[in-house]
Design an enzyme around this catalytic site. Structure first.
Site, PDB file in Angstrom:
ATOM      1  N   HIS A   1       0.868  -1.181   0.000  1.00  0.00           N
ATOM      2  CA  HIS A   1       0.000   0.000   0.000  1.00  0.00           C
ATOM      3  C   HIS A   1       0.907   1.234   0.000  1.00  0.00           C
ATOM      4  CE1 HIS A   1      -3.945  -1.864   1.744  1.00  0.00           C
ATOM      5  NE2 HIS A   1      -3.524  -2.487   0.665  1.00  0.00           N
TER       6      HIS A   1
ATOM      7  N   GLU B   1       1.325   3.682   2.100  1.00  0.00           N
ATOM      8  CA  GLU B   1       2.015   3.936   3.364  1.00  0.00           C
ATOM      9  C   GLU B   1       3.142   2.940   3.580  1.00  0.00           C
ATOM     10  OE1 GLU B   1      -2.361   5.123   3.917  1.00  0.00           O
ATOM     11  OE2 GLU B   1      -1.263   3.534   2.915  1.00  0.00           O
TER      12      GLU B   1
ATOM     13  N   SER C   1      -7.507   7.494   3.635  1.00  0.00           N
ATOM     14  CA  SER C   1      -7.546   6.994   5.004  1.00  0.00           C
ATOM     15  C   SER C   1      -6.851   5.634   5.099  1.00  0.00           C
ATOM     16  CB  SER C   1      -9.009   6.879   5.446  1.00  0.00           C
ATOM     17  OG  SER C   1      -9.112   6.496   6.787  1.00  0.00           O
TER      18      SER C   1
ATOM     19  N   CYS D   1      -5.685   1.873   5.950  1.00  0.00           N
ATOM     20  CA  CYS D   1      -6.307   0.601   6.308  1.00  0.00           C
ATOM     21  C   CYS D   1      -5.708   0.071   7.615  1.00  0.00           C
ATOM     22  CB  CYS D   1      -6.095  -0.412   5.186  1.00  0.00           C
ATOM     23  SG  CYS D   1      -4.387  -0.996   5.086  1.00  0.00           S
TER      24      CYS D   1
ATOM     25  N   CYS E   1      -1.800  -0.567   7.345  1.00  0.00           N
ATOM     26  CA  CYS E   1      -1.006   0.662   7.353  1.00  0.00           C
ATOM     27  C   CYS E   1      -1.124   1.384   8.689  1.00  0.00           C
ATOM     28  CB  CYS E   1      -1.433   1.551   6.197  1.00  0.00           C
ATOM     29  SG  CYS E   1      -1.103   0.768   4.587  1.00  0.00           S
TER      30      CYS E   1
END
Length: 145
Positions: A50, A52, A77, A79, A82
């Site tokens: 992801h 992040e 936002s 998950c 992350c």
């Protein structure tokens, strides 16, 4: 717009241009980007890259003090995965581009003392809206649906 959120958006656009999901992230310490990344699950065939996670990987090993003084900027936002990394490394503040497309673990982060600021940035919202409409199966895979 904040220069660091703009950098996260640039990462998201890069991911989209590579055929991936348009989510970008930068980690900032002392007004300097120390890690940047974008969602590369599609590009790398990865289960965990992801935006992040990619930014953390690209920041490399950092002392705990550095993370404790950093701000993470993400276009969407975060998950559960992350958010876990944010908590593990003690990031005290995150700035989220938008959470209309997906509300991650913001409540968990706040309950653990992380300052979460959500901008509802129009560019972030449109990037995700267009992607989800065009490739819902890839989006659903990314969020585990």
């Amino acid at each position: 717009m904040d220069v660091f959120m703009q950098a996260a958006i640039e990462e998201a656009r890069l991911g989209l241009a590579q055929g991936g999901i348009p989510i970008g992230c930068v980690i900032v310490h002392n007004e300097r980007i120390i890690g940047r990344g974008h969602n590369r699950r599609v590009q790398k065939g990865s289960a965990i890259l992801h935006g992040e996670m990619d930014a953390f990987e690209n920041a490399g090993r950092q002392p705990a003090k550095v993370y404790a003084e950093s701000v993470l900027y993400t276009t969407l936002s975060p998950c559960a995965m992350c958010s876990g990394a944010i908590l593990l490394y003690g990031i005290p503040r995150i700035i989220v581009g938008e959470n209309r497309s997906f509300v991650g673990e913001e409540a968990l982060l706040r309950s653990r003392g992380v300052q979460v600021d959500v901008l509802q940035n129009a560019e972030c919202i449109e990037l995700m809206r267009a992607f989800i409409a065009a490739r819902p199966e890839v989006w659903n895979e990314d969020i585990g649906v």
